[in-house]
Design a protein around this motif. Sequence first.
Motif, PDB file in Angstrom:
ATOM      1  N   THR A  47       0.830  -1.199   0.000  1.00 32.91           N
ATOM      2  CA  THR A  47       0.000   0.000   0.000  1.00 32.91           C
ATOM      3  C   THR A  47       0.870   1.257   0.000  1.00 32.91           C
ATOM      4  O   THR A  47       0.577   2.235  -0.698  1.00 32.91           O
ATOM      5  CB  THR A  47      -0.926   0.009   1.228  1.00 32.91           C
ATOM      6  N   ALA A  48       1.956   1.222   0.772  1.00 36.78           N
ATOM      7  CA  ALA A  48       2.869   2.366   0.824  1.00 36.78           C
ATOM      8  C   ALA A  48       3.540   2.598  -0.520  1.00 36.78           C
ATOM      9  O   ALA A  48       3.652   3.740  -0.996  1.00 36.78           O
ATOM     10  CB  ALA A  48       3.926   2.130   1.910  1.00 36.78           C
ATOM     11  N   ILE A  49       3.984   1.518  -1.171  1.00 37.48           N
ATOM     12  CA  ILE A  49       4.622   1.643  -2.488  1.00 37.48           C
ATOM     13  C   ILE A  49       3.644   2.217  -3.506  1.00 37.48           C
ATOM     14  O   ILE A  49       3.976   3.117  -4.291  1.00 37.48           O
ATOM     15  CB  ILE A  49       5.151   0.272  -2.954  1.00 37.48           C
ATOM     16  N   ILE A  50       2.413   1.698  -3.484  1.00 39.95           N
ATOM     17  CA  ILE A  50       1.392   2.183  -4.421  1.00 39.95           C
ATOM     18  C   ILE A  50       1.089   3.655  -4.167  1.00 39.95           C
ATOM     19  O   ILE A  50       0.899   4.441  -5.116  1.00 39.95           O
ATOM     20  CB  ILE A  50       0.109   1.334  -4.290  1.00 39.95           C
ATOM     21  N   ALA A  51       1.066   4.072  -2.911  1.00 39.18           N
ATOM     22  CA  ALA A  51       0.778   5.476  -2.580  1.00 39.18           C
ATOM     23  C   ALA A  51       1.841   6.397  -3.159  1.00 39.18           C
ATOM     24  O   ALA A  51       1.517   7.431  -3.767  1.00 39.18           O
ATOM     25  CB  ALA A  51       0.696   5.645  -1.060  1.00 39.18           C
ATOM     26  N   VAL A  52       3.115   6.032  -2.993  1.00 45.81           N
ATOM     27  CA  VAL A  52       4.201   6.870  -3.508  1.00 45.81           C
ATOM     28  C   VAL A  52       4.185   6.904  -5.035  1.00 45.81           C
ATOM     29  O   VAL A  52       4.324   7.969  -5.652  1.00 45.81           O
ATOM     30  CB  VAL A  52       5.562   6.361  -2.992  1.00 45.81           C
ATOM     31  N   LEU A  53       3.999   5.736  -5.674  1.00 48.20           N
ATOM     32  CA  LEU A  53       3.972   5.682  -7.138  1.00 48.20           C
ATOM     33  C   LEU A  53       2.774   6.441  -7.702  1.00 48.20           C
ATOM     34  O   LEU A  53       2.887   7.120  -8.731  1.00 48.20           O
ATOM     35  CB  LEU A  53       3.944   4.227  -7.607  1.00 48.20           C
ATOM     36  N   SER A  54       1.626   6.339  -7.044  1.00 48.95           N
ATOM     37  CA  SER A  54       0.425   7.042  -7.519  1.00 48.95           C
ATOM     38  C   SER A  54       0.605   8.550  -7.435  1.00 48.95           C
ATOM     39  O   SER A  54       0.219   9.285  -8.350  1.00 48.95           O
ATOM     40  CB  SER A  54      -0.796   6.609  -6.691  1.00 48.95           C
ATOM     41  N   ALA A  55       1.200   9.006  -6.338  1.00 52.38           N
ATOM     42  CA  ALA A  55       1.441  10.440  -6.195  1.00 52.38           C
ATOM     43  C   ALA A  55       2.394  10.936  -7.273  1.00 52.38           C
ATOM     44  O   ALA A  55       2.178  12.000  -7.878  1.00 52.38           O
ATOM     45  CB  ALA A  55       2.008  10.735  -4.808  1.00 52.38           C
ATOM     46  N   THR A  56       3.439  10.160  -7.552  1.00 46.58           N
ATOM     47  CA  THR A  56       4.396  10.549  -8.590  1.00 46.58           C
ATOM     48  C   THR A  56       3.741  10.580  -9.962  1.00 46.58           C
ATOM     49  O   THR A  56       3.981  11.500 -10.761  1.00 46.58           O
ATOM     50  CB  THR A  56       5.585   9.567  -8.602  1.00 46.58           C
ATOM     51  N   ALA A  57       2.904   9.587 -10.265  1.00 43.77           N
ATOM     52  CA  ALA A  57       2.219   9.538 -11.560  1.00 43.77           C
ATOM     53  C   ALA A  57       1.258  10.712 -11.720  1.00 43.77           C
ATOM     54  O   ALA A  57       1.165  11.322 -12.804  1.00 43.77           O
ATOM     55  CB  ALA A  57       1.464   8.210 -11.691  1.00 43.77           C
ATOM     56  N   ALA A  58       0.539  11.052 -10.650  1.00 44.91           N
ATOM     57  CA  ALA A  58      -0.391  12.179 -10.714  1.00 44.91           C
ATOM     58  C   ALA A  58       0.356  13.490 -10.966  1.00 44.91           C
ATOM     59  O   ALA A  58      -0.094  14.339 -11.743  1.00 44.91           O
ATOM     60  CB  ALA A  58      -1.191  12.265  -9.411  1.00 44.91           C
ATOM     61  N   ILE A  59       1.501  13.644 -10.329  1.00 43.21           N
ATOM     62  CA  ILE A  59       2.318  14.844 -10.535  1.00 43.21           C
ATOM     63  C   ILE A  59       2.824  14.899 -11.970  1.00 43.21           C
ATOM     64  O   ILE A  59       2.848  15.964 -12.596  1.00 43.21           O
ATOM     65  CB  ILE A  59       3.486  14.864  -9.532  1.00 43.21           C
ATOM     66  N   LEU A  60       3.229  13.757 -12.517  1.00 48.46           N
ATOM     67  CA  LEU A  60       3.690  13.687 -13.907  1.00 48.46           C
ATOM     68  C   LEU A  60       2.617  14.198 -14.860  1.00 48.46           C
ATOM     69  O   LEU A  60       2.887  15.020 -15.748  1.00 48.46           O
ATOM     70  CB  LEU A  60       4.069  12.248 -14.259  1.00 48.46           C
TER      71      LEU A  60
ATOM     72  N   LEU B 192       7.340  14.850  -1.567  1.00 49.18           N
ATOM     73  CA  LEU B 192       6.937  14.944  -2.975  1.00 49.18           C
ATOM     74  C   LEU B 192       6.185  16.241  -3.228  1.00 49.18           C
ATOM     75  O   LEU B 192       6.447  16.955  -4.203  1.00 49.18           O
ATOM     76  CB  LEU B 192       6.058  13.745  -3.347  1.00 49.18           C
ATOM     77  N   GLY B 193       5.240  16.538  -2.344  1.00 53.00           N
ATOM     78  CA  GLY B 193       4.461  17.763  -2.518  1.00 53.00           C
ATOM     79  C   GLY B 193       5.297  19.016  -2.371  1.00 53.00           C
ATOM     80  O   GLY B 193       5.156  19.961  -3.152  1.00 53.00           O
ATOM     81  N   TYR B 194       6.185  19.044  -1.383  1.00 55.00           N
ATOM     82  CA  TYR B 194       7.024  20.228  -1.164  1.00 55.00           C
ATOM     83  C   TYR B 194       7.988  20.429  -2.323  1.00 55.00           C
ATOM     84  O   TYR B 194       8.162  21.543  -2.824  1.00 55.00           O
ATOM     85  CB  TYR B 194       7.804  20.077   0.142  1.00 55.00           C
ATOM     86  N   SER B 195       8.609  19.340  -2.767  1.00 58.79           N
ATOM     87  CA  SER B 195       9.595  19.436  -3.846  1.00 58.79           C
ATOM     88  C   SER B 195       8.951  19.913  -5.142  1.00 58.79           C
ATOM     89  O   SER B 195       9.497  20.776  -5.834  1.00 58.79           O
ATOM     90  CB  SER B 195      10.271  18.084  -4.051  1.00 58.79           C
ATOM     91  N   ILE B 196       7.794  19.357  -5.477  1.00 54.35           N
ATOM     92  CA  ILE B 196       7.160  19.744  -6.734  1.00 54.35           C
ATOM     93  C   ILE B 196       6.643  21.178  -6.665  1.00 54.35           C
ATOM     94  O   ILE B 196       6.616  21.892  -7.677  1.00 54.35           O
ATOM     95  CB  ILE B 196       6.004  18.778  -7.096  1.00 54.35           C
ATOM     96  N   ASN B 197       6.275  21.649  -5.469  1.00 58.81           N
ATOM     97  CA  ASN B 197       5.843  23.035  -5.322  1.00 58.81           C
ATOM     98  C   ASN B 197       6.981  23.988  -5.670  1.00 58.81           C
ATOM     99  O   ASN B 197       6.791  24.958  -6.413  1.00 58.81           O
ATOM    100  CB  ASN B 197       5.375  23.277  -3.886  1.00 58.81           C
ATOM    101  N   ASP B 198       8.174  23.699  -5.153  1.00 59.49           N
ATOM    102  CA  ASP B 198       9.328  24.544  -5.444  1.00 59.49           C
ATOM    103  C   ASP B 198       9.686  24.478  -6.929  1.00 59.49           C
ATOM    104  O   ASP B 198      10.031  25.483  -7.555  1.00 59.49           O
ATOM    105  CB  ASP B 198      10.520  24.083  -4.593  1.00 59.49           C
ATOM    106  N   THR B 199       9.584  23.281  -7.506  1.00 58.73           N
ATOM    107  CA  THR B 199       9.899  23.114  -8.926  1.00 58.73           C
ATOM    108  C   THR B 199       8.919  23.869  -9.810  1.00 58.73           C
ATOM    109  O   THR B 199       9.313  24.518 -10.792  1.00 58.73           O
ATOM    110  CB  THR B 199       9.885  21.612  -9.296  1.00 58.73           C
ATOM    111  N   VAL B 200       7.641  23.808  -9.473  1.00 63.09           N
ATOM    112  CA  VAL B 200       6.614  24.481 -10.278  1.00 63.09           C
ATOM    113  C   VAL B 200       6.795  25.994 -10.246  1.00 63.09           C
ATOM    114  O   VAL B 200       6.586  26.675 -11.258  1.00 63.09           O
ATOM    115  CB  VAL B 200       5.209  24.084  -9.791  1.00 63.09           C
TER     116      VAL B 200
END
Length: 326
Positions: free
Chosen positions: A148-161, A210-218
């Motif tokens: 479940t943890a792996i799926i959560a991280v991968l899903s968040a990354t895919a949504a950001i992509l 993931l959320g903090y890093s992508i915020n700075d990148t955006v």
Amino acid sequence: MAFRLKLVPDETKIDFFRYAPATFGFSVVMVLASIVLVVVMGLNFGIDFRGGTTIRTESVQPVDVGAYRAAIAPLDLGDVSITEVFDPTFGPEQNVAMIRIQAQEGTEAVTPEIINSVEAALQAVDPSVTFPSVESVGPKVSGELIWTAIIAVLSATAAILVYIWLRFEWQFAVGAVVALIHDVTVTVGIFSLLQIKFDLAIIAALLTILGYSINDTVVVFDRLRENLIKYKKMELRDVMNLSVNETLSRTVMTSGTTLIALIALLVLGGDVIRGFVFAMTWGIVVGTYSSVYVAKNVVLFLGVKRDWSKTDGDSPAGTQFGKSGG
């Protein structure tokens, strides 16, 4: 006249891409080293992922790990880990230890009878010892939690992509996701190297990173897009440098204030949340680094098409930069 704190001058001209091959190469080395560490050393999974029981003890007497281990050994419980917990907030008569007992074969968790036997054995060594908390997780549940943890991280990354792809260009999406993979992998690697307990709280920290890093990148990507339209003749490398410099003050202030709060929690927050706070602190530093030296390097390598050819009618062939050719 109001006082205004300036950590960064209003105008900076730092060449962030002067050593692009070296900085990107360093990131690649860190990612590969993190993968090797996880494969060779593994992770110090907490009770959430391993299954079993964690008993927290507290005593006015100093913790004697050897005596605790000798008292529990006759019970033949298999893998038993005993660690003393150090915390600057503890008083002189507050000595804490964590005892982790693996799930016994054929059972979903350590039985109450075994827990009572462990407590009795420890009280025979130290009558003042108390047991503030006992946590049990079955091996089946712990296995499900890992996936479940792996799926959560991968899903968040895919949504950001998908979001970055739709919001900007595919090159930006690739750069952002590579940076996120870098952040997560290096964070997991440091946990493997230091053998810090890895549990569900750390997964929550990874998702927050993931959320903090992508915020700075955006933020930098958005300024880059504006400058690509504004400076049509400027080289991509120079436009990217300009964009990072223009947002540098915001990046330093945001990361700096966040780190102040995290360092305070790291020092004074207690051992219960220390793993989570450490992951967040490390992630903020790595995430800020990757926003410039990983995400932007990938975009610089892939390039961004700025001279879009016209198709039928007046519609440009590209997306955001369709009208910025020149």
